[in-house]
Design a protein around this motif. Structure first.
Motif, PDB file in Angstrom:
ATOM      1  N   ILE A   1      -5.817   9.927   6.294  1.00 10.30           N
ATOM      2  CA  ILE A   1      -7.109   9.923   5.619  1.00 10.30           C
ATOM      3  C   ILE A   1      -8.184   9.770   6.683  1.00 10.30           C
ATOM      4  O   ILE A   1      -8.170   8.806   7.457  1.00 10.30           O
ATOM      5  CB  ILE A   1      -7.204   8.792   4.575  1.00 10.30           C
ATOM      6  CG1 ILE A   1      -6.064   8.949   3.551  1.00 10.30           C
ATOM      7  CG2 ILE A   1      -8.584   8.795   3.902  1.00 10.30           C
ATOM      8  CD1 ILE A   1      -5.861   7.762   2.656  1.00 10.30           C
TER       9      ILE A   1
ATOM     10  N   GLU B   1      -7.968   3.001  -0.559  1.00  8.90           N
ATOM     11  CA  GLU B   1      -6.747   2.210  -0.400  1.00  8.90           C
ATOM     12  C   GLU B   1      -6.403   1.482  -1.702  1.00  8.90           C
ATOM     13  O   GLU B   1      -5.229   1.404  -2.088  1.00  8.90           O
ATOM     14  CB  GLU B   1      -6.890   1.222   0.763  1.00  8.90           C
ATOM     15  CG  GLU B   1      -5.616   0.507   1.119  1.00  8.90           C
ATOM     16  CD  GLU B   1      -4.464   1.415   1.537  1.00  8.90           C
ATOM     17  OE1 GLU B   1      -3.307   0.956   1.455  1.00  8.90           O
ATOM     18  OE2 GLU B   1      -4.680   2.592   1.938  1.00  8.90           O
TER      19      GLU B   1
ATOM     20  N   PHE C   1      -4.820   4.108  -3.994  1.00  5.36           N
ATOM     21  CA  PHE C   1      -3.440   4.412  -3.603  1.00  5.36           C
ATOM     22  C   PHE C   1      -2.509   3.271  -3.986  1.00  5.36           C
ATOM     23  O   PHE C   1      -1.397   3.503  -4.464  1.00  5.36           O
ATOM     24  CB  PHE C   1      -3.349   4.698  -2.104  1.00  5.36           C
ATOM     25  CG  PHE C   1      -3.616   6.121  -1.753  1.00  5.36           C
ATOM     26  CD1 PHE C   1      -2.665   7.104  -1.969  1.00  5.36           C
ATOM     27  CD2 PHE C   1      -4.834   6.496  -1.205  1.00  5.36           C
ATOM     28  CE1 PHE C   1      -2.899   8.429  -1.651  1.00  5.36           C
ATOM     29  CE2 PHE C   1      -5.092   7.816  -0.873  1.00  5.36           C
ATOM     30  CZ  PHE C   1      -4.124   8.788  -1.092  1.00  5.36           C
TER      31      PHE C   1
ATOM     32  N   TYR D   1      -5.716   5.572   8.449  1.00  7.66           N
ATOM     33  CA  TYR D   1      -7.123   5.923   8.329  1.00  7.66           C
ATOM     34  C   TYR D   1      -7.732   6.166   9.699  1.00  7.66           C
ATOM     35  O   TYR D   1      -7.456   5.424  10.639  1.00  7.66           O
ATOM     36  CB  TYR D   1      -7.896   4.799   7.629  1.00  7.66           C
ATOM     37  CG  TYR D   1      -7.545   4.678   6.164  1.00  7.66           C
ATOM     38  CD1 TYR D   1      -8.332   5.287   5.193  1.00  7.66           C
ATOM     39  CD2 TYR D   1      -6.432   3.968   5.743  1.00  7.66           C
ATOM     40  CE1 TYR D   1      -8.018   5.180   3.853  1.00  7.66           C
ATOM     41  CE2 TYR D   1      -6.092   3.861   4.401  1.00  7.66           C
ATOM     42  CZ  TYR D   1      -6.894   4.471   3.465  1.00  7.66           C
ATOM     43  OH  TYR D   1      -6.578   4.386   2.137  1.00  7.66           O
TER      44      TYR D   1
ATOM     45  N   ARG E   1      -0.105   5.045   4.946  1.00  6.81           N
ATOM     46  CA  ARG E   1      -1.422   5.664   5.067  1.00  6.81           C
ATOM     47  C   ARG E   1      -2.058   5.219   6.375  1.00  6.81           C
ATOM     48  O   ARG E   1      -2.024   4.045   6.714  1.00  6.81           O
ATOM     49  CB  ARG E   1      -2.299   5.303   3.871  1.00  6.81           C
ATOM     50  CG  ARG E   1      -1.782   5.964   2.601  1.00  6.81           C
ATOM     51  CD  ARG E   1      -2.469   5.484   1.362  1.00  6.81           C
ATOM     52  NE  ARG E   1      -2.280   4.068   1.054  1.00  6.81           N
ATOM     53  CZ  ARG E   1      -1.198   3.554   0.452  1.00  6.81           C
ATOM     54  NH1 ARG E   1      -0.189   4.315   0.140  1.00  6.81           N
ATOM     55  NH2 ARG E   1      -1.128   2.269   0.184  1.00  6.81           N
TER      56      ARG E   1
ATOM     57  N   THR F   1       3.578  10.286   6.268  1.00  8.15           N
ATOM     58  CA  THR F   1       2.301   9.576   6.287  1.00  8.15           C
ATOM     59  C   THR F   1       1.197  10.404   5.647  1.00  8.15           C
ATOM     60  O   THR F   1       1.140  11.617   5.816  1.00  8.15           O
ATOM     61  CB  THR F   1       1.923   9.256   7.747  1.00  8.15           C
ATOM     62  OG1 THR F   1       2.958   8.466   8.319  1.00  8.15           O
ATOM     63  CG2 THR F   1       0.604   8.510   7.836  1.00  8.15           C
ATOM     64  N   ILE F   2       0.336   9.722   4.941  1.00  7.62           N
ATOM     65  CA  ILE F   2      -0.888  10.325   4.417  1.00  7.62           C
ATOM     66  C   ILE F   2      -1.988   9.976   5.408  1.00  7.62           C
ATOM     67  O   ILE F   2      -2.257   8.803   5.662  1.00  7.62           O
ATOM     68  CB  ILE F   2      -1.225   9.802   3.012  1.00  7.62           C
ATOM     69  CG1 ILE F   2      -0.116  10.206   2.025  1.00  7.62           C
ATOM     70  CG2 ILE F   2      -2.596  10.304   2.560  1.00  7.62           C
ATOM     71  CD1 ILE F   2      -0.254   9.589   0.646  1.00  7.62           C
TER      72      ILE F   2
ATOM     73  N   ASN G   1       3.985   6.145   0.385  1.00 12.60           N
ATOM     74  CA  ASN G   1       3.706   6.774   1.682  1.00 12.60           C
ATOM     75  C   ASN G   1       2.815   5.858   2.520  1.00 12.60           C
ATOM     76  O   ASN G   1       1.831   5.311   2.020  1.00 12.60           O
ATOM     77  CB  ASN G   1       2.970   8.098   1.516  1.00 12.60           C
ATOM     78  CG  ASN G   1       3.741   9.116   0.724  1.00 12.60           C
ATOM     79  OD1 ASN G   1       3.931   8.932  -0.478  1.00 12.60           O
ATOM     80  ND2 ASN G   1       4.169  10.176   1.368  1.00 12.60           N
TER      81      ASN G   1
END
Length: 140
Positions: free
Chosen positions: A9, A21, A24, A35, A33, A6-7, A31
């Motif tokens: 942010i 978003e 990306f 937030y 994501r 996972t990224i 990946n």
């Protein structure tokens, strides 16, 4: 570092989250994501998730627990530091002291959010591709 992980942010501005978003999505990174609006909720997630995130991309100016404070907590926590999660700042708050403060926490990068969408995409691409090519102690 889990390159397919996972990224994370951490960004409190709704417009910036939307633009990130979009970038990306256009870049085609698969990946997942997640937030977070503040550093405290991101920290709680890191403490409770069994996942090994790929990277943390954090603003500096955040409510409750700012990006610098969060970085220090991640860096000094024995369990979190062993996960070898790259931590980079992505912020509009550019000044000499902010850069010094970020690197004093051993941040692995400090990027300024460009105002032009294509430049933002290029910056994200550079960030992600760099860390995809890096070796870490826990990815052998």
């Amino acid at each position: 570092m889990n390159k397919s992980g996972t990224i994370i942010i951490i960004e409190d501005d709704e417009d910036d989250r939307f633009v990130l978003e979009e970038a990306f999505n256009e870049l085609g990174y698969s990946n997942k994501r997640i937030y977070f609006l503040d550093g405290l909720s991101a920290l709680e997630y890191l403490y409770t998730t069994p996942e090994r995130p790929f990277i943390i991309i954090s603003d500096i100016n955040l409510p409750q627990l700012n990006g610098l404070e969060l970085r220090k907590k991640v860096q000094t926590d024995a369990e979190l530091s062993l996960r070898c999660i790259p931590y980079v700042f992505f912020t509009t708050a550019i000044n000499h002291q902010a850069v010094i403060d970020a690197y004093s926490t051993s941040a692995q990068g400090f990027f300024v959010k460009p105002g032009v969408f294509d430049e933002l995409k290029e910056t994200i691409k550079i960030m992600i591709e760099y860390w995809r090519k890096c070796a870490a102690p826990n990815n052998f």
